[in-house]
Design a protein around this motif. Structure first.
Motif, PDB file in Angstrom:
ATOM      1  N   MET A  44       7.673  60.202  61.986  1.00  0.00           N
ATOM      2  CA  MET A  44       6.326  60.665  61.635  1.00  0.00           C
ATOM      3  C   MET A  44       5.943  61.917  62.434  1.00  0.00           C
ATOM      4  N   GLY A  45       5.458  62.938  61.752  1.00  0.00           N
ATOM      5  CA  GLY A  45       4.898  64.127  62.398  1.00  0.00           C
ATOM      6  C   GLY A  45       5.751  64.661  63.538  1.00  0.00           C
ATOM      7  N   HIS A  46       5.142  64.761  64.723  1.00  0.00           N
ATOM      8  CA  HIS A  46       5.844  65.339  65.877  1.00  0.00           C
ATOM      9  C   HIS A  46       6.496  64.280  66.764  1.00  0.00           C
ATOM     10  N   THR A  47       6.726  63.093  66.213  1.00  0.00           N
ATOM     11  CA  THR A  47       7.260  61.996  67.030  1.00  0.00           C
ATOM     12  C   THR A  47       8.502  62.398  67.821  1.00  0.00           C
ATOM     13  N   THR A  48       9.447  63.069  67.177  1.00  0.00           N
ATOM     14  CA  THR A  48      10.702  63.404  67.866  1.00  0.00           C
ATOM     15  C   THR A  48      10.431  64.327  69.062  1.00  0.00           C
ATOM     16  N   ASP A  49       9.556  65.343  68.845  1.00  0.00           N
ATOM     17  CA  ASP A  49       9.201  66.239  69.961  1.00  0.00           C
ATOM     18  C   ASP A  49       8.550  65.447  71.088  1.00  0.00           C
ATOM     19  N   GLU A  50       7.675  64.518  70.711  1.00  0.00           N
ATOM     20  CA  GLU A  50       6.970  63.737  71.737  1.00  0.00           C
ATOM     21  C   GLU A  50       7.934  62.857  72.524  1.00  0.00           C
ATOM     22  N   LEU A  51       8.909  62.301  71.835  1.00  0.00           N
ATOM     23  CA  LEU A  51       9.898  61.466  72.526  1.00  0.00           C
ATOM     24  C   LEU A  51      10.734  62.315  73.491  1.00  0.00           C
ATOM     25  N   ILE A  52      11.054  63.538  73.076  1.00  0.00           N
ATOM     26  CA  ILE A  52      11.818  64.427  73.968  1.00  0.00           C
ATOM     27  C   ILE A  52      10.993  64.734  75.221  1.00  0.00           C
ATOM     28  N   GLU A  53       9.695  65.033  75.006  1.00  0.00           N
ATOM     29  CA  GLU A  53       8.816  65.302  76.164  1.00  0.00           C
ATOM     30  C   GLU A  53       8.731  64.096  77.084  1.00  0.00           C
ATOM     31  N   LEU A  54       8.656  62.931  76.471  1.00  0.00           N
ATOM     32  CA  LEU A  54       8.579  61.697  77.255  1.00  0.00           C
ATOM     33  C   LEU A  54       9.816  61.552  78.143  1.00  0.00           C
ATOM     34  N   ALA A  55      10.966  61.815  77.567  1.00  0.00           N
ATOM     35  CA  ALA A  55      12.214  61.696  78.332  1.00  0.00           C
ATOM     36  C   ALA A  55      12.197  62.661  79.510  1.00  0.00           C
ATOM     37  N   GLN A  56      11.675  63.884  79.247  1.00  0.00           N
ATOM     38  CA  GLN A  56      11.665  64.889  80.317  1.00  0.00           C
ATOM     39  C   GLN A  56      10.736  64.499  81.456  1.00  0.00           C
ATOM     40  N   LYS A  57       9.788  63.601  81.150  1.00  0.00           N
ATOM     41  CA  LYS A  57       8.878  63.155  82.216  1.00  0.00           C
ATOM     42  C   LYS A  57       9.529  62.147  83.153  1.00  0.00           C
ATOM     43  N   VAL A  58      10.592  61.494  82.683  1.00  0.00           N
ATOM     44  CA  VAL A  58      11.219  60.502  83.571  1.00  0.00           C
ATOM     45  C   VAL A  58      12.569  60.958  84.106  1.00  0.00           C
ATOM     46  N   SER A  59      13.111  62.055  83.540  1.00  0.00           N
ATOM     47  CA  SER A  59      14.448  62.464  83.969  1.00  0.00           C
ATOM     48  C   SER A  59      14.633  63.966  83.820  1.00  0.00           C
ATOM     49  N   LYS A  60      15.294  64.585  84.833  1.00  0.00           N
ATOM     50  CA  LYS A  60      15.552  66.032  84.764  1.00  0.00           C
ATOM     51  C   LYS A  60      16.621  66.313  83.732  1.00  0.00           C
ATOM     52  N   GLU A  61      17.631  65.468  83.686  1.00  0.00           N
ATOM     53  CA  GLU A  61      18.709  65.647  82.711  1.00  0.00           C
ATOM     54  C   GLU A  61      19.042  64.308  82.063  1.00  0.00           C
ATOM     55  N   PRO A  62      18.255  63.941  81.040  1.00  0.00           N
ATOM     56  CA  PRO A  62      18.459  62.617  80.447  1.00  0.00           C
ATOM     57  C   PRO A  62      19.858  62.513  79.832  1.00  0.00           C
ATOM     58  N   PRO A  63      20.572  61.426  80.102  1.00  0.00           N
ATOM     59  CA  PRO A  63      21.897  61.253  79.494  1.00  0.00           C
ATOM     60  C   PRO A  63      21.790  61.307  77.964  1.00  0.00           C
ATOM     61  N   ARG A  64      22.748  61.988  77.358  1.00  0.00           N
ATOM     62  CA  ARG A  64      22.682  62.226  75.915  1.00  0.00           C
ATOM     63  C   ARG A  64      22.684  60.910  75.137  1.00  0.00           C
ATOM     64  N   ARG A  65      23.449  59.950  75.630  1.00  0.00           N
ATOM     65  CA  ARG A  65      23.499  58.660  74.937  1.00  0.00           C
ATOM     66  C   ARG A  65      22.115  58.019  74.885  1.00  0.00           C
ATOM     67  N   GLU A  66      21.417  58.069  76.022  1.00  0.00           N
ATOM     68  CA  GLU A  66      20.102  57.425  76.077  1.00  0.00           C
ATOM     69  C   GLU A  66      19.086  58.199  75.243  1.00  0.00           C
ATOM     70  N   MET A  67      19.259  59.535  75.166  1.00  0.00           N
ATOM     71  CA  MET A  67      18.382  60.325  74.297  1.00  0.00           C
ATOM     72  C   MET A  67      18.523  59.843  72.853  1.00  0.00           C
ATOM     73  N   ASP A  68      19.739  59.554  72.439  1.00  0.00           N
ATOM     74  CA  ASP A  68      19.936  59.082  71.064  1.00  0.00           C
ATOM     75  C   ASP A  68      19.287  57.714  70.847  1.00  0.00           C
ATOM     76  N   MET A  69      19.399  56.844  71.855  1.00  0.00           N
ATOM     77  CA  MET A  69      18.741  55.538  71.737  1.00  0.00           C
ATOM     78  C   MET A  69      17.238  55.738  71.554  1.00  0.00           C
ATOM     79  N   LEU A  70      16.699  56.695  72.325  1.00  0.00           N
ATOM     80  CA  LEU A  70      15.254  56.948  72.280  1.00  0.00           C
ATOM     81  C   LEU A  70      14.841  57.581  70.947  1.00  0.00           C
ATOM     82  N   LEU A  71      15.530  58.661  70.579  1.00  0.00           N
ATOM     83  CA  LEU A  71      15.087  59.443  69.413  1.00  0.00           C
ATOM     84  C   LEU A  71      15.201  58.655  68.113  1.00  0.00           C
ATOM     85  N   THR A  72      16.190  57.776  68.019  1.00  0.00           N
ATOM     86  CA  THR A  72      16.356  57.032  66.762  1.00  0.00           C
ATOM     87  C   THR A  72      15.192  56.069  66.526  1.00  0.00           C
ATOM     88  N   ALA A  73      14.424  55.803  67.591  1.00  0.00           N
ATOM     89  CA  ALA A  73      13.261  54.921  67.421  1.00  0.00           C
ATOM     90  C   ALA A  73      12.242  55.545  66.452  1.00  0.00           C
TER      91      ALA A  73
END
Ligand code: ADP
Ligand code: ASP
Ligand code: MG
Length: 396
Positions: A44-73
């Motif tokens: 929905m809308g900017h969800t993917t961008d928001e999830l990326i921002e969220l990841a950047q708030k908890v990690s400087k370099e989020p592992p790519r695998r975990e980014m995929d787990m997050l973004l697919t939500a």
């Protein structure tokens, strides 16, 4: 004629609950007219961008695998909501994740490529007269890892699914009427194409026209999937991507790509170029519009991949293949796409003159038969696009 249709609804088309309901109305009408439907949805809308921002708030370099787990939500939310809205309308529907749909990809997290689609559960749902809703942009690797296909990748899910199901059409619903000669959000004079051949659409997409994911057009060409871009927000004639006939299209569009950066590498030995391409291929790092001159090679890369490029290049430098490199995120590509360039030696000259008269510094350039791409300062990219569009597409 009733047939099997794959539809894809992008982020804006499902941005709010009301929009999900109007998408459900549209699907219900087609369903009741007797069509079988597999529907791919984006987040929905900017969800993917928001999830990326969220990841950047908890990690400087989020592992790519975990980014995929997050973004697919993101896509999981929209597919479930759409299925609920359909059931309210008396349309039986089942939603499936990429993995449940059997979308098998390679293991490259965040830019995986679809290898094949099993599609058993989707076929089963269609066989039961249900609408199958499939989460876009995601798949699963042979190692059972969840992957994503790169930004904008839901288009590719839709076309690949249409190919696997041998669908009669693949309809990409978005927030503009179709494919235009420039991004209609920024160039008011941009005009819409009713039809556009695959080869020119691939060029537009790879050089920054975000309306279709480049890989989706390549797959449509390879598997002869009838592909349309249509407005989901209002009734209007769309754009059909067609097999190229005898006709010439001339210049079809001007693009820029703010997600890219310019990379120049100084090579220290003759074998360096193949070492560089090997490193890019191994890391699945895209190389756009390469040019070679005087022991240096330069090309555009994804800004998202800057960190990976740097570590590959540092390794090549310590192995003695390259002497230095420069990554310029303040230079982006601007391109003129069309099918006349191979016969038209003056085209590059015309592009450079147009940029000069708009006060845009053209740092480096490259001409192929279907496109001319120039590196320009990022801050001037939108001026450059407007001016090039004026010169090449507004009838002067
Ligand atoms: P969706 O969420 O539906 O996938 P996208 O934002 O990915 O939508 O793609 C649609 C957007 O692509 C349009 O809103 C438009 O601003 C942009 N765009 C860029 N270049 C073009 C072009 N040449 N023709 C049409 N749209 C373009
Ligand atoms: N949601 C993903 C993105 O924003 C995929 C897509 O929209 O196609 O990139
Ligand atoms: Mg998109």
């Amino acid at each position: 004629m009733a047939g099997l249709i794959v539809q894809k609804y992008g982020g804006t088309s499902v941005a709010q609950p009301e929009r999900i309901c109007s998408v459900a109305d549209r699907i219900a009408a087609r369903y009741h007219a007797g069509h079988r439907l597999a529907v791919v949805v984006s987040a929905m809308g900017h969800t993917t961008d928001e999830l990326i921002e969220l990841a950047q708030k908890v990690s400087k370099e989020p592992p790519r695998r975990e980014m995929d787990m997050l973004l697919t939500a993101g896509e999981r939310i929209s597919m479930a909501l759409l299925s609920m809205a359909l059931s309210d309308r008396g349309v039986p529907a089942r939603s499936f994740t990429g993995s449940q749909s059997g979308i098998i990809t390679d293991g490259a997290h965040r830019r995986a490529r679809i290898r094949r689609i099993l599609g058993d559960r989707v076929r089963e749902a269609l066989g039961r007269n249900q609408v199958a809703i499939v989460a876009g942009f995601q798949g699963v690797s042979e190692d059972k890892e969840i992957t994503t296909l790169g930004r904008g990748g839901s288009d590719t899910t839709a076309v690949a699914l249409a190919a696997a199901l041998q669908a009669d059409a693949c309809e990409i619903y978005t927030d503009v009427n179709g494919v235009f000669s420039a991004d209609p959000r920024f160039v008011a004079a941009a005009r819409q194409w009713r039809t556009l051949p695959h080869d020119l659409m691939v060029e537009l997409a790879t050089r920054g026209a975000g309306v279709l994911h480049p890989r989706s057009v390549e797959l449509a060409r390879q598997y002869r999937v009838p592909l349309w871009v249509i407005n989901s927000l209002r009734q209007a004639e769309g754009t059909e991507i067609v097999v190229r006939g005898m006709e010439e299209y001339g210049v079809v569009g001007v693009t820029s790509d703010s997600a890219k950066a310019w990379l120049e590498v100084k090579l220290s030995r003759p074998t360096a170029l193949s070492a560089l391409w090997d490193a890019a291929a191994k890391g699945q790092l895209a190389v756009v519009s390469p040019q070679f001159l005087d022991g240096r090679v330069s090309f555009f890369v994804e800004q998202d991949c800057a960190g990976e490029w740097k570590s590959q290049l540092q390794k090549l430098a310590s192995d003695g293949f390259i002497s230095s490199f420069e990554l310029r995120t303040d230079w982006v590509p601007v391109s003129v796409v069309g099918d006349r360039f191979s016969q038209d030696g003056a085209a590059l000259q015309a592009v450079l003159e147009a940029l000069m008269s708009a006060g845009v510094e053209a740092t480096a350039g490259n001409a192929s038969s279907l496109a001319i791409t120039i590196a320009v300062p990022a801050a001037k990219a939108s001026d450059a696009v407007k001016h090039l569009h004026h010169v090449f597409l507004e009838g002067n």
